[in-house]
Scaffold this motif. Structure first.
Motif, mmCIF file in Angstrom:
data_model
loop_
_atom_site.group_PDB
_atom_site.id
_atom_site.type_symbol
_atom_site.label_atom_id
_atom_site.label_comp_id
_atom_site.label_asym_id
_atom_site.label_seq_id
_atom_site.Cartn_x
_atom_site.Cartn_y
_atom_site.Cartn_z
ATOM 1 N N VAL A 1 -66.252 -13.390 72.439
ATOM 2 C CA VAL A 1 -65.283 -14.396 72.891
ATOM 3 C C VAL A 1 -65.367 -14.653 74.403
ATOM 4 O O VAL A 1 -65.389 -15.815 74.816
ATOM 5 N N PRO A 2 -65.431 -13.634 75.251
ATOM 6 C CA PRO A 2 -65.567 -13.947 76.687
ATOM 7 C C PRO A 2 -66.836 -14.738 77.011
ATOM 8 O O PRO A 2 -66.820 -15.626 77.865
ATOM 9 N N ARG A 3 -67.917 -14.471 76.324
ATOM 10 C CA ARG A 3 -69.157 -15.231 76.537
ATOM 11 C C ARG A 3 -68.989 -16.681 76.103
ATOM 12 O O ARG A 3 -69.467 -17.601 76.768
ATOM 13 N N GLN A 4 -68.322 -16.887 74.966
ATOM 14 C CA GLN A 4 -68.097 -18.253 74.499
ATOM 15 C C GLN A 4 -67.251 -19.042 75.492
ATOM 16 O O GLN A 4 -67.535 -20.207 75.769
ATOM 17 N N VAL A 5 -66.214 -18.407 76.009
ATOM 18 C CA VAL A 5 -65.329 -19.099 76.953
ATOM 19 C C VAL A 5 -66.072 -19.416 78.250
ATOM 20 O O VAL A 5 -65.896 -20.490 78.823
ATOM 21 N N ARG A 6 -66.919 -18.502 78.714
ATOM 22 C CA ARG A 6 -67.703 -18.775 79.931
ATOM 23 C C ARG A 6 -68.653 -19.954 79.737
ATOM 24 O O ARG A 6 -69.006 -20.638 80.693
ATOM 25 N N ALA A 7 -69.072 -20.211 78.506
ATOM 26 C CA ALA A 7 -70.007 -21.305 78.231
ATOM 27 C C ALA A 7 -69.304 -22.657 78.128
ATOM 28 O O ALA A 7 -69.971 -23.687 78.069
ATOM 29 N N MET A 8 -67.984 -22.691 78.112
ATOM 30 C CA MET A 8 -67.239 -23.938 77.962
ATOM 31 C C MET A 8 -66.944 -24.542 79.334
ATOM 32 O O MET A 8 -66.458 -23.847 80.226
ATOM 33 N N ALA A 9 -67.231 -25.833 79.480
ATOM 34 C CA ALA A 9 -66.968 -26.525 80.742
ATOM 35 C C ALA A 9 -66.965 -28.033 80.492
ATOM 36 O O ALA A 9 -67.393 -28.503 79.437
ATOM 37 N N TYR A 10 -66.492 -28.762 81.485
ATOM 38 C CA TYR A 10 -66.516 -30.214 81.423
ATOM 39 C C TYR A 10 -66.866 -30.755 82.803
ATOM 40 O O TYR A 10 -66.759 -30.045 83.806
ATOM 41 N N ALA A 11 -67.312 -31.997 82.822
ATOM 42 C CA ALA A 11 -67.674 -32.644 84.082
ATOM 43 C C ALA A 11 -67.295 -34.116 84.008
ATOM 44 O O ALA A 11 -67.553 -34.782 83.006
ATOM 45 N N GLU A 12 -66.686 -34.598 85.072
ATOM 46 C CA GLU A 12 -66.347 -36.014 85.181
ATOM 47 C C GLU A 12 -67.421 -36.703 86.006
ATOM 48 O O GLU A 12 -67.698 -36.290 87.121
ATOM 49 N N ARG A 13 -68.016 -37.724 85.431
ATOM 50 C CA ARG A 13 -68.978 -38.526 86.170
ATOM 51 C C ARG A 13 -68.403 -39.924 86.365
ATOM 52 O O ARG A 13 -67.290 -40.205 85.922
ATOM 53 N N ALA A 14 -69.144 -40.787 87.002
ATOM 54 C CA ALA A 14 -68.639 -42.124 87.316
ATOM 55 C C ALA A 14 -68.318 -42.929 86.059
ATOM 56 O O ALA A 14 -67.303 -43.633 86.015
ATOM 57 N N ASP A 15 -69.153 -42.830 85.038
ATOM 58 C CA ASP A 15 -68.975 -43.665 83.848
ATOM 59 C C ASP A 15 -68.626 -42.906 82.583
ATOM 60 O O ASP A 15 -68.337 -43.524 81.557
ATOM 61 N N ASP A 16 -68.693 -41.570 82.603
ATOM 62 C CA ASP A 16 -68.460 -40.820 81.375
ATOM 63 C C ASP A 16 -67.985 -39.401 81.670
ATOM 64 O O ASP A 16 -68.006 -38.948 82.805
ATOM 65 N N LEU A 17 -67.535 -38.756 80.613
ATOM 66 C CA LEU A 17 -67.085 -37.368 80.668
ATOM 67 C C LEU A 17 -68.042 -36.539 79.826
ATOM 68 O O LEU A 17 -68.385 -36.930 78.709
ATOM 69 N N LEU A 18 -68.470 -35.397 80.363
ATOM 70 C CA LEU A 18 -69.352 -34.491 79.632
ATOM 71 C C LEU A 18 -68.564 -33.246 79.256
ATOM 72 O O LEU A 18 -67.816 -32.714 80.085
ATOM 73 N N VAL A 19 -68.717 -32.796 78.027
ATOM 74 C CA VAL A 19 -68.063 -31.582 77.542
ATOM 75 C C VAL A 19 -69.151 -30.710 76.915
ATOM 76 O O VAL A 19 -69.867 -31.168 76.029
ATOM 77 N N ARG A 20 -69.257 -29.473 77.390
ATOM 78 C CA ARG A 20 -70.269 -28.573 76.825
ATOM 79 C C ARG A 20 -69.610 -27.308 76.309
ATOM 80 O O ARG A 20 -68.561 -26.882 76.788
ATOM 81 N N ARG A 21 -70.275 -26.708 75.339
ATOM 82 C CA ARG A 21 -69.843 -25.436 74.766
ATOM 83 C C ARG A 21 -71.005 -24.816 74.021
ATOM 84 O O ARG A 21 -71.979 -25.480 73.730
ATOM 85 N N GLY A 22 -70.881 -23.550 73.704
ATOM 86 C CA GLY A 22 -71.873 -22.880 72.886
ATOM 87 C C GLY A 22 -72.841 -22.023 73.666
ATOM 88 O O GLY A 22 -73.189 -22.325 74.804
ATOM 89 N N ILE A 23 -73.241 -20.934 73.034
ATOM 90 C CA ILE A 23 -74.218 -20.020 73.612
ATOM 91 C C ILE A 23 -75.528 -20.159 72.831
ATOM 92 O O ILE A 23 -76.530 -20.607 73.363
ATOM 93 N N MET A 24 -75.476 -19.804 71.579
ATOM 94 C CA MET A 24 -76.669 -19.901 70.747
ATOM 95 C C MET A 24 -76.856 -21.326 70.234
ATOM 96 O O MET A 24 -77.944 -21.887 70.304
ATOM 97 N N PHE A 25 -75.795 -21.900 69.732
ATOM 98 C CA PHE A 25 -75.807 -23.274 69.258
ATOM 99 C C PHE A 25 -75.048 -24.107 70.283
ATOM 100 O O PHE A 25 -73.828 -24.217 70.222
ATOM 101 N N ARG A 26 -75.764 -24.671 71.210
ATOM 102 C CA ARG A 26 -75.145 -25.433 72.292
ATOM 103 C C ARG A 26 -74.764 -26.825 71.823
ATOM 104 O O ARG A 26 -75.384 -27.381 70.921
ATOM 105 N N ARG A 27 -73.774 -27.365 72.519
ATOM 106 C CA ARG A 27 -73.325 -28.719 72.218
ATOM 107 C C ARG A 27 -72.922 -29.387 73.520
ATOM 108 O O ARG A 27 -72.163 -28.818 74.309
#
Length: 161
Positions: A68-94
């Motif tokens: 669980v701590p590894r999964q939470v460390r892999a979760m993040a988001y980023a705001e760009r000029a035209d879109d929002l990026l959301v990432r998650r996952g360690i083995m199966f990234r998204r």
């Protein structure tokens, strides 16, 4: 963009709150704790070979404490000029990219356990049901700020179409 699809250049990632680890481990303890206790009672009252079941539950709990701590460390988001990026996952990234102009509405959710840990979730909805993105584990102030910012950016991009 780089050759790696999950690490675009020119992006500053914002991680989710570490309090999400405590919330997820609490849920796991609420499920596995009573199961473990019940299996220990059954094992104590029956044959010695039944002790394998509580041992398996203890191993699952230990694995979750590591995962669980590894999964939470892999979760993040980023705001760009035209879109929002959301990432998650360690083995199966998204990596989900949501253009601001495609957002229909933004939800902020916090159940009793999330409020106890001081976190909330932001969920983005688009016209396609398959293109929803959720950011769990944000402090409530950040969730409200992100909701307002995304809603205003979405309205601005939609008005420009």
């Amino acid at each position: 963009m780089t050759a790696e699809p999950f690490t675009p250049t020119d992006v500053t990632w914002t991680p989710v709150s570490r309090r999400l680890v405590g919330a997820r481990l609490t849920v796991a303890a609420c499920v596995l704790g009573p199961l473990f206790v019940g299996l220990v009672v059954v094992a104590a009252l029956t044959a010695p070979g039944v002790w394998a079941a509580p041992a398996v539950v203890a191993l699952v709990a230990a694995w979750l404490c590591w995962l669980v701590p590894r999964q939470v460390r892999a979760m993040a988001y980023a705001e760009r000029a035209d879109d929002l990026l959301v990432r998650r996952g360690i083995m199966f990234r998204r990596l989900v990219v949501v253009p601001y102009g495609r957002m229909q509405y933004v939800d902020v959710n916090a159940g009793p356990l999330a409020r106890r840990f001081g976190i909330a979730s932001v969920q983005l909805h688009t016209a396609s049901p398959a293109t929803t993105a959720e950011i769990d584990g944000l402090p409530p102030e950040e969730a409200a700020r992100l909701r307002d910012r995304l809603a205003s950016r979405g309205e601005a991009r939609l008005a420009g179409l």
